[in-house]
Design an enzyme around this catalytic site. Structure first.
Site, mmCIF file in Angstrom:
data_model
loop_
_atom_site.group_PDB
_atom_site.id
_atom_site.type_symbol
_atom_site.label_atom_id
_atom_site.label_comp_id
_atom_site.label_asym_id
_atom_site.label_seq_id
_atom_site.Cartn_x
_atom_site.Cartn_y
_atom_site.Cartn_z
ATOM 1 N N ASN A 9 43.271 46.228 44.254
ATOM 2 C CA ASN A 9 44.625 45.741 44.005
ATOM 3 C C ASN A 9 44.523 44.808 42.803
ATOM 4 O O ASN A 9 44.060 43.684 42.930
ATOM 5 C CB ASN A 9 45.144 44.983 45.242
ATOM 6 N N LYS A 11 46.761 43.407 41.101
ATOM 7 C CA LYS A 11 47.799 42.365 41.029
ATOM 8 C C LYS A 11 48.345 42.270 39.597
ATOM 9 O O LYS A 11 48.479 43.279 38.943
ATOM 10 C CB LYS A 11 47.243 41.036 41.553
ATOM 11 N N HIS A 95 52.744 43.884 50.360
ATOM 12 C CA HIS A 95 51.664 42.907 50.199
ATOM 13 C C HIS A 95 52.199 41.504 50.490
ATOM 14 O O HIS A 95 53.352 41.199 50.201
ATOM 15 C CB HIS A 95 51.107 42.984 48.771
ATOM 16 N N GLU A 97 51.867 38.797 49.052
ATOM 17 C CA GLU A 97 52.422 38.074 47.891
ATOM 18 C C GLU A 97 53.856 38.511 47.621
ATOM 19 O O GLU A 97 54.676 37.712 47.166
ATOM 20 C CB GLU A 97 51.514 38.292 46.665
ATOM 21 N N GLU A 167 45.508 42.112 56.028
ATOM 22 C CA GLU A 167 45.142 41.057 55.097
ATOM 23 C C GLU A 167 45.612 39.708 55.640
ATOM 24 O O GLU A 167 46.769 39.325 55.435
ATOM 25 C CB GLU A 167 45.770 41.315 53.729
ATOM 26 N N GLY A 173 42.287 35.595 48.244
ATOM 27 C CA GLY A 173 42.020 34.815 47.038
ATOM 28 C C GLY A 173 41.497 33.417 47.321
ATOM 29 O O GLY A 173 41.430 32.577 46.427
ATOM 30 N N SER A 213 39.372 38.380 50.260
ATOM 31 C CA SER A 213 38.054 37.904 49.816
ATOM 32 C C SER A 213 36.918 38.835 50.247
ATOM 33 O O SER A 213 35.814 38.382 50.547
ATOM 34 C CB SER A 213 37.798 36.474 50.281
HETATM 35 P P1 PGA Z 1 41.341 39.144 47.273
HETATM 36 O O1 PGA Z 1 42.775 39.865 47.380
HETATM 37 O O2 PGA Z 1 40.288 40.200 47.455
HETATM 38 O O3 PGA Z 1 41.317 38.553 45.885
HETATM 39 O O4 PGA Z 1 41.289 38.097 48.338
HETATM 40 C C1 PGA Z 1 42.998 40.887 48.308
HETATM 41 C C2 PGA Z 1 44.434 41.329 48.241
HETATM 42 O O5 PGA Z 1 45.316 40.464 48.134
HETATM 43 O O6 PGA Z 1 44.745 42.539 48.291
#
Ligand code: PGA
Length: 251
Positions: A9, A11, A95, A97, A167, A173, A213
């Site tokens: 992803n 982003k 997602h 976010e 998630e 993150g 992560s």
């Molecule tokens: P991350 O993000 O691996 O940077 O924690 C995962 C995601 O939000 O899909």
């Protein structure tokens, strides 16, 4: 046996002019991988470059969001038809976010997921609790609500085009990963809830990714759990070597 699926992803990272180089580096690093589905979900503006770079490789292109209407007055949105026309095969839906910053609800997740599946895209539908919700003992309630509303009217036949990503918001993150046992517990709950919606047989076929992560150092132990069928990778998907190392852990 469910085939593992590792999806990046990206982003709001990576420019169109940088896309081909990253996809090609990933494709080169995973060219001998056959038993893992490898996906790069990119910003919509990168999709054409990603599609071109994926041609002839075992990397599959995807997007990060999609609207439920085919066309019309929806400034800033992108339809399933547009993504398919550009060559995308996958799309992330719901997602955290998007839920957190852009007003995405379980209802809009449901509309987007159903539209994506109906159009023939594979929908990667994201669920996950915040730290507040977990600490308040609401984990089960939140996951069940996100599943039941987010996947309302999704059928057993639709499961061929469905991937779910668990998630935990507190792990995205942050460098803080769910332990394999914590993740497995929620993955099992997701599969059980899904079985209640589409039947146990169909639910057994759906891949459930862990995201938050995930990195080369923790991927193998997460992916060893019975209901963890892959990963949705943010930060570690932006470098070919770390992304390929996670894929190596999956095969
Ligand atoms: P991350 O993000 O691996 O940077 O924690 C995962 C995601 O939000 O899909």
């Amino acid at each position: 046996m469910r085939k593992k699926i590792i999806a990046g992803n990206w982003k709001m990272n990576v420019k169109p002019s940088e896309t081909a180089a990253l996809v090609k580096a990933i494709a080169e690093a995973v060219k001998d991988v056959q038993n893992v589905d490898v996906v790069c979900c990119t910003p919509a503006i990168d999709v054409p470059a990603a599609v071109a770079a994926c041609k002839g490789t075992n990397v599959h292109p995807g997007a990060e969001n999609v609207h439920w209407e085919q066309s019309g007055a929806y400034t800033g949105e992108i339809s399933t038809g547009m993504l398919l026309d550009a060559g995308a095969e996958y799309v992330i839906v719901g997602h955290s976010e998007r839920r957190q910053y852009f007003g995405e609800t379980d209802e809009t997740v449901n509309k987007r997921a159903r539209a994506a599946i109906a159009a023939g895209l594979v929908a990667i539908v994201c669920v996950g609790e915040t730290l507040e919700e977990r600490d308040a003992g609401k984990l089960v309630e939140v996951i069940e609500r996100q599943m039941k509303t987010g996947l309302k009217d999704v059928t057993a036949a639709d499961c061929a085009k469905l991937v779910i990503a668990y998630e935990p918001v507190w792990a995205i993150g942050t460098g803080r990963t769910a332990t394999p046992d914590q993740a497995q517990e929620v993955h099992a709950l997701i599969r059980k809830t899904l079985a209640g919606l589409v039947g146990a047989e169909a639910a057994e076929t759906v891949r459930i990714q862990y995201g938050g992560s995930m990195k080369p150092g923790n991927a193998a132990e997460l992916l060893a759990k019975p209901d963890i069928d892959g990963g949705l990778i943010g930060g570690a998907a932006l470098k070919a070597d770390s992304f390929a190392a996670i894929i190596a852990a999956a095969k």
